[in-house]
Design a protein around this motif. Sequence first.
Motif, short mmCIF file in Angstrom:
data_model
loop_
_atom_site.label_atom_id
_atom_site.label_comp_id
_atom_site.label_asym_id
_atom_site.label_seq_id
_atom_site.Cartn_x
_atom_site.Cartn_y
_atom_site.Cartn_z
N ALA A 70 -13.31 -14.41 1.74
CA ALA A 70 -13.00 -13.19 2.50
C ALA A 70 -11.61 -13.27 3.11
CB ALA A 70 -14.04 -12.98 3.59
N LEU A 71 -11.27 -14.42 3.67
CA LEU A 71 -9.95 -14.59 4.26
C LEU A 71 -8.87 -14.53 3.18
CD1 LEU A 71 -8.30 -15.16 6.79
CD2 LEU A 71 -8.63 -17.61 6.39
N GLY A 72 -9.15 -15.10 2.02
CA GLY A 72 -8.19 -15.05 0.93
C GLY A 72 -7.93 -13.62 0.47
N GLU A 73 -9.01 -12.81 0.38
CA GLU A 73 -8.86 -11.41 0.01
C GLU A 73 -8.02 -10.66 1.04
OE1 GLU A 73 -9.84 -9.99 -2.67
OE2 GLU A 73 -11.54 -11.09 -3.51
N ALA A 74 -8.24 -10.95 2.31
CA ALA A 74 -7.47 -10.29 3.37
C ALA A 74 -5.99 -10.66 3.30
CB ALA A 74 -8.04 -10.66 4.74
N VAL A 75 -5.70 -11.93 3.06
CA VAL A 75 -4.31 -12.38 2.96
C VAL A 75 -3.62 -11.75 1.76
CG1 VAL A 75 -2.84 -14.39 2.55
CG2 VAL A 75 -4.73 -14.55 4.18
N VAL A 76 -4.31 -11.69 0.62
CA VAL A 76 -3.73 -11.07 -0.57
C VAL A 76 -3.44 -9.59 -0.32
CG1 VAL A 76 -4.23 -10.38 -2.95
CG2 VAL A 76 -4.76 -12.70 -2.19
N THR A 77 -4.30 -8.94 0.43
CA THR A 77 -4.11 -7.51 0.72
C THR A 77 -2.83 -7.26 1.49
OG1 THR A 77 -6.51 -7.11 0.74
CG2 THR A 77 -5.11 -5.49 1.85
N VAL A 78 -2.57 -8.07 2.52
CA VAL A 78 -1.39 -7.82 3.37
C VAL A 78 -0.11 -8.42 2.80
CG1 VAL A 78 -2.78 -7.66 5.46
CG2 VAL A 78 -1.87 -9.88 4.78
N THR A 79 -0.21 -9.17 1.72
CA THR A 79 0.99 -9.77 1.12
C THR A 79 1.25 -9.17 -0.27
OG1 THR A 79 -0.37 -11.62 0.32
CG2 THR A 79 0.82 -11.93 2.42
N VAL A 80 0.46 -9.56 -1.22
CA VAL A 80 0.67 -9.13 -2.60
C VAL A 80 0.47 -7.63 -2.77
CG1 VAL A 80 -0.11 -9.43 -4.99
CG2 VAL A 80 -0.03 -11.40 -3.44
N MET A 81 -0.52 -7.05 -2.08
CA MET A 81 -0.88 -5.64 -2.29
C MET A 81 -0.23 -4.70 -1.29
SD MET A 81 -2.82 -6.13 -4.88
CE MET A 81 -3.57 -4.53 -5.14
N ARG A 82 0.73 -5.15 -0.52
CA ARG A 82 1.31 -4.32 0.55
C ARG A 82 1.93 -3.04 0.00
NH1 ARG A 82 2.98 -4.03 5.62
NH2 ARG A 82 1.90 -5.94 6.17
N ASP A 83 2.59 -3.08 -1.12
CA ASP A 83 3.26 -1.90 -1.67
C ASP A 83 2.51 -1.28 -2.84
OD1 ASP A 83 5.41 -2.26 0.14
OD2 ASP A 83 6.29 -3.77 -1.19
N GLU A 84 1.21 -1.56 -2.95
CA GLU A 84 0.44 -1.08 -4.09
C GLU A 84 -0.39 0.16 -3.77
OE1 GLU A 84 0.68 -2.28 -7.15
OE2 GLU A 84 2.23 -3.65 -6.42
N GLY A 85 -0.24 0.72 -2.58
CA GLY A 85 -0.95 1.94 -2.23
C GLY A 85 -2.46 1.76 -2.23
N SER A 86 -3.17 2.71 -2.84
CA SER A 86 -4.63 2.67 -2.83
C SER A 86 -5.19 1.50 -3.64
CB SER A 86 -5.19 3.98 -3.40
OG SER A 86 -4.79 4.17 -4.75
N ASN A 87 -4.37 0.89 -4.47
CA ASN A 87 -4.83 -0.28 -5.23
C ASN A 87 -5.22 -1.44 -4.33
OD1 ASN A 87 -4.46 1.00 -7.70
ND2 ASN A 87 -2.35 0.29 -7.92
N ALA A 88 -4.77 -1.40 -3.08
CA ALA A 88 -5.14 -2.45 -2.12
C ALA A 88 -6.63 -2.48 -1.87
CB ALA A 88 -4.38 -2.26 -0.81
N MET A 89 -7.32 -1.39 -2.20
CA MET A 89 -8.78 -1.38 -2.05
C MET A 89 -9.45 -2.42 -2.93
SD MET A 89 -9.84 2.63 -1.94
CE MET A 89 -9.51 3.68 -0.51
N ALA A 90 -8.83 -2.75 -4.04
CA ALA A 90 -9.42 -3.70 -4.97
C ALA A 90 -9.64 -5.06 -4.35
CB ALA A 90 -8.54 -3.82 -6.21
N THR A 91 -8.78 -5.44 -3.41
CA THR A 91 -8.94 -6.74 -2.75
C THR A 91 -9.59 -6.60 -1.38
OG1 THR A 91 -6.65 -6.53 -1.95
CG2 THR A 91 -7.02 -7.83 -3.95
N SER A 92 -9.14 -5.64 -0.59
CA SER A 92 -9.68 -5.52 0.77
C SER A 92 -11.13 -5.04 0.76
CB SER A 92 -8.83 -4.54 1.59
OG SER A 92 -8.84 -3.24 1.00
N GLY A 93 -11.52 -4.25 -0.25
CA GLY A 93 -12.87 -3.72 -0.28
C GLY A 93 -13.96 -4.77 -0.44
N GLN A 94 -13.60 -5.92 -0.97
CA GLN A 94 -14.59 -6.98 -1.18
C GLN A 94 -14.67 -7.95 -0.01
OE1 GLN A 94 -14.20 -8.82 -5.16
NE2 GLN A 94 -12.67 -7.28 -5.61
N ALA A 95 -13.66 -7.94 0.85
CA ALA A 95 -13.59 -8.94 1.91
C ALA A 95 -14.78 -8.84 2.86
CB ALA A 95 -12.27 -8.79 2.68
N ASP A 96 -15.17 -7.60 3.25
CA ASP A 96 -16.28 -7.48 4.20
C ASP A 96 -17.60 -7.93 3.59
OD1 ASP A 96 -16.60 -5.40 2.43
OD2 ASP A 96 -16.52 -3.80 3.92
#
Length: 448
Positions: free
Chosen positions: A205-231
């Motif tokens: 979960a923490l890894g998904e959160a970190v990837v969201t705020v780093t790798v996926m920062r400029d990917e728009g709605s595609n950030a859901m792919a990583t952040s949506g699984q963290a919870d």
Amino acid sequence: MTALALRSLRKRTGAFTASFLALFLGATILMAFASMLDTASGTSGAAHETLVTMASVVGGWGLLLVVFAVTSTLTLSVRQRSAEMALLKSVGATPAQLTRMITGEAAVLAVVASLLAVGPAVLAGRALLGLLHDTGQVPGSVPHAFGPVAVSMGVGITFVSAVGAALLTARRLARGRIADTLAETDSGRLTRKRAAFAWFFFAVALGEAVVTVTVMRDEGSNAMATSGQADIFAALGLALLAPAIVRRAASVLAGPLRRFGGVAGDLAVTGMLRRTGATAAAVTPVILFTGIAVGTLYMQSTENSAAAAAGIVKTSEDRNIETLNFVVIGMVVLFTAIMLVNTLVAATAHRRREFGQTRLAGATPRQVMGTVAVESALLTVIGVVCGSAASLFTIVPFSLVRVDSPVPEGGVWTYVGVVALAAVLTGATAALSTRRVLRAPAIEAVSA
């Protein structure tokens, strides 16, 4: 032991209802989503991609929830038979024989539940495909297919989950001392394996959160792919730690409840400390429901606000993602609600003897109902707090990426609605099942 397992299933059908229902619903969900892969085999292009995504993403999340629910329910069912296990050991049954008996019961339940789930799974798969037809994500000419992929995944995963859960719990009970097993205490002690899995889920979960705020920062709605699984992963981690959380919460609240809660408060705390494992099993669906529902709803509302602020018109891909999110919410609400009701009914029915002894010792039915009400309130609070914490693994990183703030978009009433639904399900189920148990005279309940 195989013959004994079959006779046990025939003579004690009521005791296996909760486990059977969990297996039946789990197999239905698994086969319904897996049928999207059968359907996708005759398509190409965007329709093929949508069907595969629906099966793999949402079906994958459902797989985690189903396996966890089946394991939790079967574990509770086996633990409730501790006295029976002790009697069998006292007349000469070996640990290996008891393990074979319990796993045999689980195997039969899994096969029967899976086969009976085929019909409902076909209907659910058609309804799911109809949703994709209505939103224009899959052409209306694409027919629903229910084939070997759906059947093999539904039956196979359900069978392995049931037998695995029964095997682990049975071995633990079978190797225990007869005197300890007859005591029917359930400390819910946290094993090293359980703790290791919990921290593994937290790390994911923490890894998904970190990837969201780093790798996926400029990917728009595609950030859901990583952040949506963290919870989901965070909620599973907290659910695994539920025995330790419940025990700690009960210890902290023991003083105030015994001082100000009267007889009901004292009985509630004593019962929670004595039956930590069963209490933790009841908390688990509340954690999963709250964490996933709150996280996904606020993630979607934040995405909608970000898109509106940027003047972006929803594309078919955006509608696809939104549909996936609401399918997840619907699946979570339905499955965890049934799981919650199922677990509470099974746990309360098993306490018939306990309630009878309490009444014979001088407690009134009203005091017993008050005890259950206090326990339900504590279950709801613990589950909501843990679930809310799990939802932050999705809400905070996604909000930082989409609206540059850790605070999500969306009104407070979304959260209030989720909490209220969790409280109503917990309180109403516990009250109704307890009232039903109390209808029997105390002396009959004790001798049953």
